[in-house]
Design a protein around this motif. Structure first.
Motif, PDB file in Angstrom:
ATOM      1  N   LYS A 181      -0.176   2.837   2.715  1.00 62.11           N
ATOM      2  CA  LYS A 181       0.271   3.590   1.539  1.00 62.11           C
ATOM      3  C   LYS A 181       1.568   4.361   1.777  1.00 62.11           C
ATOM      4  O   LYS A 181       2.236   4.776   0.832  1.00 62.11           O
ATOM      5  CB  LYS A 181      -0.815   4.566   1.100  1.00 62.11           C
ATOM      6  CG  LYS A 181      -0.860   5.862   1.886  1.00 62.11           C
ATOM      7  CD  LYS A 181      -1.827   6.849   1.302  1.00 62.11           C
ATOM      8  CE  LYS A 181      -1.763   8.191   2.028  1.00 62.11           C
ATOM      9  NZ  LYS A 181      -0.446   8.848   1.875  1.00 62.11           N
ATOM     10  N   GLN A 230       2.895   2.511  -7.751  1.00 62.17           N
ATOM     11  CA  GLN A 230       1.844   2.347  -6.739  1.00 62.17           C
ATOM     12  C   GLN A 230       0.790   3.431  -6.918  1.00 62.17           C
ATOM     13  O   GLN A 230       1.117   4.596  -7.115  1.00 62.17           O
ATOM     14  CB  GLN A 230       2.436   2.442  -5.331  1.00 62.17           C
ATOM     15  CG  GLN A 230       1.391   2.432  -4.203  1.00 62.17           C
ATOM     16  CD  GLN A 230       2.018   2.460  -2.828  1.00 62.17           C
ATOM     17  OE1 GLN A 230       2.683   1.502  -2.424  1.00 62.17           O
ATOM     18  NE2 GLN A 230       1.834   3.549  -2.104  1.00 62.17           N
ATOM     19  N   SER A 261      -2.673   4.839  -4.850  1.00 56.60           N
ATOM     20  CA  SER A 261      -3.515   4.798  -3.658  1.00 56.60           C
ATOM     21  C   SER A 261      -4.724   5.680  -3.898  1.00 56.60           C
ATOM     22  O   SER A 261      -4.604   6.768  -4.476  1.00 56.60           O
ATOM     23  CB  SER A 261      -2.742   5.301  -2.436  1.00 56.60           C
ATOM     24  OG  SER A 261      -1.595   4.510  -2.209  1.00 56.60           O
ATOM     25  N   THR A 285      -4.792   0.302  -2.091  1.00 53.14           N
ATOM     26  CA  THR A 285      -3.427   0.542  -2.537  1.00 53.14           C
ATOM     27  C   THR A 285      -3.032  -0.623  -3.424  1.00 53.14           C
ATOM     28  O   THR A 285      -3.021  -1.771  -2.979  1.00 53.14           O
ATOM     29  CB  THR A 285      -2.457   0.661  -1.352  1.00 53.14           C
ATOM     30  OG1 THR A 285      -2.806   1.808  -0.565  1.00 53.14           O
ATOM     31  CG2 THR A 285      -1.027   0.829  -1.840  1.00 53.14           C
TER      32      THR A 285
END
Length: 698
Positions: A536, A586, A588, A597
């Motif tokens: 991540k 993104q 996570s 992730t």
């Protein structure tokens, strides 16, 4: 007022004994106890005796009388239902006979011929046989779950019951359309296999199902409230599992038919505090779509088949729903588990709720080819003054032991961690924290550069990221209901690289066109926390992200959505890249059972719209990413196992998913060059991760 069964005063004139009338408070306490436990043991009776000022024998006889009263009430209800149905059919039968008497031949206008009468008689005989078969099925259903057959009518009085509609109902999934068959390598195709949901539950089956749900509720409450020796702690994390011999002694099931010889039991219990009030939790639990939204990493499909009973006076208490769900583990090599089950909701007292699930075989022809069965499972939810809730979770299912699990995941699945109570509760805690962050109106000081201008932009960004995670979870599993079948091409060993292809109609959810997905799973001799932190981190992304071409990646904005620093949404920018108009979205997330992730590229104009607070539902995303699971090997055990080839104490199972838009043309064909490209891409990524984490020989 109720009377006790034992005399409290000396005998009066005429030999009669005066009965002791219970006070309203005593009756209220006894009724409340009866709802929780209709069969109190001696210890509970003694406690009631002390609390209410009654003799233990009075307590015992009151509960006996109450159980007899409830049994008689159920039998009267059954009889009334059957009698009404029988009267209805008798009237229909008489009406049909009158119609037949006045029947006219459409050809000549005269009475029907003997041949026509014979045909009609034969059809009626066939209908009679079908109705008798339906009656036998319902009687068997009742005997199986109630321990007694439903009171039946005399044989000369036919039972009327509308048979369930067995027509196919397509299950609506949220994934892209896959109605077009696409050849992939050895000829596999992407198909949807829907579960044919019934049109309605017959009136005669509803009280049977309610009785089953009530019994399951009683069992669940006992499972939550009873400790050793019913529950024992195992493993370094203190997980609680069911002691089966004690369970079978406390909950005997004579003649039980749903525990098969080849099935083994998985039962676990956990408790914790979640940041959501009890009313909101109950509302989400009784709605299948909200239920799936609350557990995106566990529930791949969910549907309310039919609401059999609504709550009392606008409350959810008393709600009974027939539901379908498909449970997943984030890997293409672990089979999903499908259940058709009853969910029953009951408010025990103010702020205290119980929700129970129990599987049903329904309907006969539409039974799932299920390899798992849910015994009474669910949770007790206790509201807290600070707006949070304490949740006690019990998960109990029986699973076909013949169902083969890939060697990488055997420890995880056989330990019960893959589908156990700890996983449900840790996911619930993480998602409730996420919803709490979504409700916060301010912008955290952790948001970098002031890129996200206000709370509307924050909510839109979180909504878009959640859809990305949901799509990622939907595409990475082995679920056929999402319209894909993973294919393992020849030339790859072990798990290998598995491929699937599908067409997306777009424009929302997924981009329009032909999409190729590739996935593989590996074992690493490192804790899952270590692997997650590495993947991540934007600072180390260039080490494994082949598409970045070695360029460093910068985080330009972040939204924190949980107490753990790993739970966050980021916007990433690749420096010195030719694609300056693209950013990477993104998300996570991590909890005790799983970390993942997921990421997707988004163009700047779309991101500008999202950050301004516009509804992001029309922005297409094609997520890729990583799902990281513990390998299920207890710490401190150093023996080598099939899923632990290095013999170290514990490690992690990493599944990689890459998705590629092959072509935006609806008529595009898949070629071998594209397959080669994506397999090389996923192989290179896995090797880079192994090298960077100092485990290249695995």
């Amino acid at each position: 007022m109720d009377c006790g069964d034992e005399p409290e005063m000396p005998e009066q004139q005429g030999g009669k004994r005066r009965c002791q009338r219970h006070t309203p408070k005593q009756i209220q306490e006894l009724e409340a106890m009866f709802k929780i436990c209709p069969h109190p043991d001696e210890k509970q009776r003694m406690q009631l005796s002390q609390d209410l000022g009654l003799e233990p024998r009075q307590i015992k006889f009151w509960f006996q009388n109450k159980r007899t009263q409830m049994k008689a009430h159920h039998e009267r209800t059954d009889n009334c239902t059957l009698r009404a149905e029988n009267d209805k059919v008798r009237c229909e039968n008489i009406a049909m006979k009158e119609v037949l008497k006045n029947a006219i031949c459409p050809s000549c206008g005269g009475p029907p011929t003997n041949e026509d009468s014979s045909v009609i008689e034969q059809e009626l005989r066939m209908e009679n046989a079908r109705l008798k078969e339906e009656l036998d099925r319902v009687s068997s259903f009742a005997s199986k779950y109630l321990g007694r057959p439903i009171t039946q009518l005399p044989l000369d009085q036919p039972l009327a019951m509308s048979p369930p509609d067995l027509s196919m109902r397509g299950y609506s999934n949220h994934g892209p359309s896959s109605s077009v068959h696409l050849d992939l390598l050895s000829g596999s195709s992407s198909t949807v296999i829907p579960f044919p949901f019934p049109a309605a539950v017959s009136e005669i089956e509803k009280p049977v199902m309610l009785d089953l749900a009530t019994r399951a509720m009683e069992e669940l409450i006992k499972l939550v409230q009873t400790d050793e020796p019913l529950w024992v702690k195992v493993g370094h994390d203190g997980r609680e599992v069911l002691h089966l011999e004690t369970y079978e002694r406390i909950f005997p099931r004579p003649g039980q038919q749903f525990k098969y010889l080849d099935f083994h039991s998985e039962a676990s219990r956990d408790s914790g505090v979640v940041t959501m009030n009890s009313t909101s939790l109950v509302d989400m639990f009784t709605d299948a779509s909200k239920w799936a939204e609350l557990f995106p990493t566990i529930v791949s499909n969910a549907k309310n088949i039919e609401v059999l009973a609504t709550g009392i006076a606008g409350s959810k208490s008393g709600t009974l729903v027939l539901m379908y769900e498909e449970l997943q583990v984030l890997s293409p090599v672990i089979p999903t588990r499908e259940f058709c089950f009853l969910r029953y909701c009951h408010q025990i007292q103010e702020g205290l709720w119980a929700i129970v699930d129990v599987s049903v075989d329904y309907p006969g022809e539409n039974q799932l080819a299920s390899q798992s069965w849910r015994l009474p499972s669910g949770c007790l939810i206790q509201g807290m003054p600070n707006g949070c809730s304490k949740v006690n979770w019990v998960e109990h299912m029986e699973v076909d032991a013949k169902n083969r699990i890939h060697q990488l995941y055997r420890n995880l699945v056989h330990s019960g961690m893959a589908f156990g109570a700890q996983r449900w509760l840790s996911t619930l805690q993480r998602m409730c924290e996420r919803f709490a962050c979504l409700r916060v109106t301010g912008i955290s000081s952790r948001d970098l550069e002031g890129v996200i201008p206000g709370p509307d932009g924050k909510r839109s960004m979180m909504t878009l990221a959640q859809r990305m995670v949901n799509n990622f979870c939907a595409r990475i599993t082995a679920s056929n209901n999402h319209g894909h079948v993973w294919t393992n091409p020849s030339g790859f060993t072990d798990v290998g690289i598995r491929l699937t292809v599908y067409r997306s109609p777009g424009p929302s959810d997924y981009p329009s066109g032909l999409i190729l997905s590739a996935t593989t799973s590996i074992w690493l001799p490192l804790p899952s926390q270590r692997v997650f932190s590495y993947i991540k981190d934007a600072k180390t992304r260039a080490e494994w992200d082949v598409l970045s071409n070695g360029n460093s990646v910068q985080e330009v904005a972040r939204i924190t959505n949980g107490s753990h620093q790993g739970n966050c949404i980021s916007m990433l920018r690749t420096l010195n890249s030719s694609q300056s108009n693209m950013l990477i979205l993104q998300e996570s997330c991590i909890d005790a059972s799983v970390s993942l992730t997921a990421y997707a590229t988004v163009d700047l104009p779309s991101l500008d719209m999202v950050m301004s607070g516009v509804d992001p539902s029309k922005i297409p995303l094609l997520p890729s990413g990583f799902a990281i699971l513990p390998d299920g090997q207890p710490n401190g055990e150093g023996a080598s196992t099939s899923s632990n080839p290095m013999g170290v104490a514990s490690g992690s199972l990493v599944t990689v998913l890459f998705q590629l838009l092959v072509s935006s043309s609806p008529s595009a064909k898949l070629d071998i060059e594209t397959v080669t490209t994506i397999t090389q891409l996923i192989n290179a990524t896995v090797q880079q991760i192994k090298v960077s984490l100092n485990c290249p020989s695995i």
